[in-house]
Design a protein around this motif. Structure first.
Motif, PDB file in Angstrom:
ATOM      1  N   GLY A 200      -0.714 -33.253 -28.072  1.00 12.50           N
ATOM      2  CA  GLY A 200      -1.812 -33.649 -28.947  1.00 12.50           C
ATOM      3  C   GLY A 200      -1.390 -33.959 -30.370  1.00 12.50           C
ATOM      4  N   GLY A 201      -2.272 -34.623 -31.075  1.00  8.63           N
ATOM      5  CA  GLY A 201      -2.032 -34.952 -32.473  1.00  8.63           C
ATOM      6  C   GLY A 201      -1.263 -36.247 -32.651  1.00  8.63           C
ATOM      7  N   ALA A 202      -1.432 -36.840 -33.836  1.00  7.89           N
ATOM      8  CA  ALA A 202      -0.719 -38.073 -34.144  1.00  7.89           C
ATOM      9  C   ALA A 202       0.771 -37.796 -34.285  1.00  7.89           C
ATOM     10  CB  ALA A 202      -1.284 -38.689 -35.424  1.00  7.89           C
ATOM     11  N   ALA A 203       1.574 -38.813 -34.062  1.00 10.36           N
ATOM     12  CA  ALA A 203       3.023 -38.644 -34.149  1.00 10.36           C
ATOM     13  C   ALA A 203       3.452 -38.369 -35.575  1.00 10.36           C
ATOM     14  CB  ALA A 203       3.724 -39.893 -33.608  1.00 10.36           C
ATOM     15  N   GLY A 204       2.875 -39.075 -36.534  1.00 10.36           N
ATOM     16  CA  GLY A 204       3.271 -38.929 -37.925  1.00 10.36           C
ATOM     17  C   GLY A 204       4.126 -40.095 -38.381  1.00 10.36           C
ATOM     18  N   TYR A 205       4.233 -40.259 -39.682  1.00 14.39           N
ATOM     19  CA  TYR A 205       5.001 -41.372 -40.244  1.00 14.39           C
ATOM     20  C   TYR A 205       6.461 -41.274 -39.811  1.00 14.39           C
ATOM     21  CZ  TYR A 205       6.592 -44.838 -43.636  1.00 14.39           C
ATOM     22  OH  TYR A 205       7.125 -45.964 -44.218  1.00 14.39           O
ATOM     23  N   GLY A 206       7.009 -42.395 -39.349  1.00 12.13           N
ATOM     24  CA  GLY A 206       8.402 -42.442 -38.926  1.00 12.13           C
ATOM     25  C   GLY A 206       8.637 -42.033 -37.494  1.00 12.13           C
ATOM     26  N   LEU A 207       7.576 -41.630 -36.802  1.00 10.48           N
ATOM     27  CA  LEU A 207       7.684 -41.182 -35.406  1.00 10.48           C
ATOM     28  C   LEU A 207       6.704 -41.954 -34.539  1.00 10.48           C
ATOM     29  CD1 LEU A 207       7.823 -37.337 -36.090  1.00 10.48           C
ATOM     30  CD2 LEU A 207       9.748 -38.747 -35.350  1.00 10.48           C
ATOM     31  N   ARG A 208       6.953 -41.937 -33.237  1.00  9.24           N
ATOM     32  CA  ARG A 208       6.051 -42.549 -32.281  1.00  9.24           C
ATOM     33  C   ARG A 208       5.967 -41.663 -31.043  1.00  9.24           C
ATOM     34  NH1 ARG A 208       5.322 -44.951 -36.227  1.00  9.24           N
ATOM     35  NH2 ARG A 208       5.093 -47.205 -36.570  1.00  9.24           N
ATOM     36  N   ARG A 209       4.846 -41.778 -30.325  1.00  7.77           N
ATOM     37  CA  ARG A 209       4.685 -41.056 -29.058  1.00  7.77           C
ATOM     38  C   ARG A 209       5.179 -41.940 -27.916  1.00  7.77           C
ATOM     39  NH1 ARG A 209      -0.902 -40.031 -27.814  1.00  7.77           N
ATOM     40  NH2 ARG A 209      -1.257 -42.002 -28.884  1.00  7.77           N
ATOM     41  N   ALA A 210       6.047 -41.382 -27.095  1.00  4.12           N
ATOM     42  CA  ALA A 210       6.588 -42.117 -25.950  1.00  4.12           C
ATOM     43  C   ALA A 210       6.139 -41.458 -24.654  1.00  4.12           C
ATOM     44  CB  ALA A 210       8.111 -42.170 -26.006  1.00  4.12           C
TER      45      ALA A 210
ATOM     46  N   LEU B 213       3.889 -49.341 -49.962  1.00  2.00           N
ATOM     47  CA  LEU B 213       4.016 -48.690 -48.659  1.00  2.00           C
ATOM     48  C   LEU B 213       2.793 -47.827 -48.381  1.00  2.00           C
ATOM     49  CD1 LEU B 213       7.771 -47.574 -48.760  1.00  2.00           C
ATOM     50  CD2 LEU B 213       6.791 -49.596 -47.679  1.00  2.00           C
ATOM     51  N   LEU B 214       2.379 -47.798 -47.114  1.00  2.00           N
ATOM     52  CA  LEU B 214       1.230 -47.006 -46.691  1.00  2.00           C
ATOM     53  C   LEU B 214       1.663 -45.947 -45.698  1.00  2.00           C
ATOM     54  CD1 LEU B 214      -1.386 -49.861 -46.151  1.00  2.00           C
ATOM     55  CD2 LEU B 214      -1.164 -48.389 -48.155  1.00  2.00           C
ATOM     56  N   THR B 215       0.855 -44.915 -45.539  1.00  2.00           N
ATOM     57  CA  THR B 215       1.145 -43.871 -44.555  1.00  2.00           C
ATOM     58  C   THR B 215       0.903 -44.399 -43.143  1.00  2.00           C
ATOM     59  OG1 THR B 215      -1.111 -42.996 -44.488  1.00  2.00           O
ATOM     60  CG2 THR B 215       0.342 -42.173 -46.236  1.00  2.00           C
ATOM     61  N   ASP B 216       1.145 -43.554 -42.147  1.00  6.51           N
ATOM     62  CA  ASP B 216       0.924 -43.955 -40.753  1.00  6.51           C
ATOM     63  C   ASP B 216      -0.543 -44.221 -40.471  1.00  6.51           C
ATOM     64  OD1 ASP B 216       0.851 -41.102 -41.261  1.00  6.51           O
ATOM     65  OD2 ASP B 216       0.375 -40.855 -39.136  1.00  6.51           O
ATOM     66  N   LEU B 217      -1.440 -43.706 -41.319  1.00  4.05           N
ATOM     67  CA  LEU B 217      -2.874 -43.942 -41.153  1.00  4.05           C
ATOM     68  C   LEU B 217      -3.356 -45.112 -41.997  1.00  4.05           C
ATOM     69  CD1 LEU B 217      -4.166 -40.250 -41.159  1.00  4.05           C
ATOM     70  CD2 LEU B 217      -3.640 -41.702 -39.194  1.00  4.05           C
ATOM     71  N   GLY B 218      -2.411 -45.833 -42.606  1.00  4.68           N
ATOM     72  CA  GLY B 218      -2.775 -46.995 -43.404  1.00  4.68           C
ATOM     73  C   GLY B 218      -3.366 -46.655 -44.755  1.00  4.68           C
ATOM     74  N   ARG B 219      -3.078 -45.469 -45.273  1.00  6.97           N
ATOM     75  CA  ARG B 219      -3.628 -45.032 -46.543  1.00  6.97           C
ATOM     76  C   ARG B 219      -2.521 -44.900 -47.592  1.00  6.97           C
ATOM     77  NH1 ARG B 219      -7.221 -40.113 -43.885  1.00  6.97           N
ATOM     78  NH2 ARG B 219      -8.658 -41.438 -42.712  1.00  6.97           N
ATOM     79  N   LYS B 220      -2.936 -44.758 -48.841  1.00  3.57           N
ATOM     80  CA  LYS B 220      -1.971 -44.552 -49.907  1.00  3.57           C
ATOM     81  C   LYS B 220      -1.372 -43.153 -49.811  1.00  3.57           C
ATOM     82  CE  LYS B 220      -3.781 -47.785 -53.347  1.00  3.57           C
ATOM     83  NZ  LYS B 220      -4.252 -47.942 -54.751  1.00  3.57           N
TER      84      LYS B 220
END
Length: 514
Positions: free
Chosen positions: A165-175, A239-246
């Motif tokens: 569960g949860g988002a992967a986070g900036y710089g990571l991805r779920r595989a 640059l933006l975060t993984d959620l597209g925010r500042k």
């Protein structure tokens, strides 16, 4: 009663709910049993309410049940009976009185609830009342037992190195990987696995994000930059975060302290079991698997970052921490976790929680007693950030539908097809002393927008609960204060998403669309 309905038939409505706990409770199977019951008891089902894929723990996400109760309370329904498969389909409420409350609302309005697959008649007798009470308790207990089993299963998967569960986070991805640990591809945001034997792991993301993560650690550990300076640097670069925010001081701080960047999987930091109360767990209750994923930064630089953060708090004695807190209170007149975290040269709010056993206990030691919800500044700041995001979402949605959209920065109104206007207002959730929730909607009456989109927040004021689309012609009859359940006429304007804007964009003038 219309001519094609036999006079002897009793008009009824059916309510079905399907969660994911057992296939035999599919809506089709429930309907089959309900229809058979109706036929054998001289009933005619004139309306169906269905919640598919919805948990029975509470009513918040069950649109059909909420609509059913609202319809019954409105007094305009023609059916006098509600047919339900069994007590558990009505709900697995953790408080059995809540289940009884919703049934009582129906019976008080003259509509009887019948559980078709149960071995008792819901006739109001003492026997049926006792059986229902036991059944409701059993339904709630089933969810508790299932929650425990699911939690233990999730813990086991974490210990085996899988992501839960949860988002992967900036710089990571779920595989996604199969049962042989062969990678099948990457999962998009909010995309989930569909095969039971598949599992999810974290993998490094795009190279540019990986380099940004490493640069953040280097700036913090090697160059001595603080989190706020790093956030400002990233924002200046666009640059933006993984959620597209500042970027903010907090998002940088979170990235610097999360073990997933060195490949460790940590679970159960926070508990929210059975949708009751959110609890921050102590480290001894965390479930972890070290070296579960491929790391992005070295263990050495990560530990250096954590050590720097720890020393910032460790260098202060208890008295010094309290003096800093008291000085901040004297300067601002109010305190919150967010306010504390935004101060440079001051321990974080988590340090105060750890050192003094909670923020409120630290507040008490400096004689600060919040006479209201001390999180209001944090909430208001989040809502101010949310408003332009909703504006952008509405704009993109309409443009994708082929509409011409312009935004007036002075009035904050959207002009659609140069013909009608839209105002977006955020309705913050207030919890009264009784525990009930209320929302205040402040209309831009001076601007007279054709449509007002009232964004109603959930009880945490972090997530959007739903939307109300209110035409200008109806604003005068709308209450400024909303409850969890409102009059039927107002609920007709409520939507789970803003997809309905597609229809509005295609209709002119706006009065016809409303």
């Amino acid at each position: 009663m219309s001519a094609d309905i036999p006079a002897c038939k009793i008009l009824a409505a059916e309510y079905v709910r399907m969660s994911t706990d057992h296939q035999r409770y599919s809506t089709e199977n429930q309907t089959a049993v309900i229809r058979k019951y109706a036929e054998s008891h001289g009933m005619l089902i004139e309306k169906s309410y269905a919640d598919e894929g919805k948990s029975g723990l509470d009513i918040s996400g069950r649109e059909a049940l909420r609509r059913l109760i609202a319809d019954v309370q409105s007094g305009t329904t023609t059916f006098k009976v509600i047919l339900v498969y069994d007590v558990s389909r009505w709900g697995r409420f953790q408080n059995a009185d809540e289940s009884a409350h919703y049934e009582y609302l129906c019976t008080r309005a003259g509509v009887t609830v019948i559980y078709c697959a149960e071995q008792f008649e819901n006739d109001g007798s003492p026997v049926s009342a006792i059986v229902k009470s036991v059944k409701r308790a059993m339904a709630g207990e089933y969810s508790r037992e299932l929650s425990t089993k699911v939690f233990l299963g999730q813990c086991r998967l974490v210990e085996l190195g899988f992501h839960q569960g949860g988002a992967a986070g900036y710089g990571l991805r779920r595989a996604l990987i199969d049962d042989q640990r062969n990678q099948k591809g990457l999962l998009d945001f909010r995309q989930h696995k569909s095969i039971h034997t598949d599992r999810v792991i974290l993998v490094p993301g795009p190279e540019d994000e990986i380099q940004t993560v490493r640069r953040i650690y280097d700036c913090f550990v090697t160059k001595g930059m603080n989190e706020a300076s790093i956030a400002e640097m990233l924002n200046n670069e666009g640059l933006l975060t993984d959620l597209g925010r500042k970027w903010t001081r907090g998002t940088v701080h979170q990235l610097l302290t999360n073990e997933k960047y060195i490949g460790n999987s940590v679970y159960n930091r926070m508990s929210f079991k059975l949708k009751q109360h959110r609890v921050r767990n102590t480290p001894d209750r965390w479930i972890r698997c070290d070296n579960a994923f491929k790391s992005i930064v070295s263990k050495e630089i990560f530990e250096s970052a954590v050590e720097i953060i720890a020393k910032r708090s460790a260098r202060f004695s208890n008295d010094e921490m309290l003096k800093l807190l008291d000085s901040l209170y004297s300067r601002l007149g109010v305190l919150s976790g967010l306010i504390i975290d935004e101060q440079e040269g001051m321990p974080s709010s988590s340090a105060y929680r750890s050192r003094f056993g909670g923020l409120l206990r630290a507040y008490k030691l400096i004689n600060y007693q919040p006479n209201r919800d001390y999180r209001y500044l944090e909430i208001n700041q989040n809502l101010r950030k949310l408003h332009p995001e909703v504006i952008e979402h509405v704009t993109n949605l309409l443009i994708n539908l082929g509409a011409i959209v312009s935004f007036n920065t002075k009035t904050n109104l959207l002009a659609i097809n140069n013909d009608w206007s839209v105002s977006v207002v955020i309705a913050r959730c207030h919890r009264l002393s009784s525990g009930t929730l209320r929302w205040h909607i402040r209309f831009d009456t001076g601007l007279s927008p054709d449509i007002t989109i009232a964004v109603r927040m959930d009880s945490t004021n972090l997530l959007i609960r739903d939307y109300y689309l209110i035409p200008r012609l109806d604003i005068g009859s709308w209450p400024s204060r909303f409850a969890e359940e409102n009059d039927r006429i107002f609920e007709g304007y409520r939507f789970e998403s803003l997809d309905i804007l597609g229809e509005l964009a295609a209709r002119c003038p706006i009065e016809e669309a409303a």
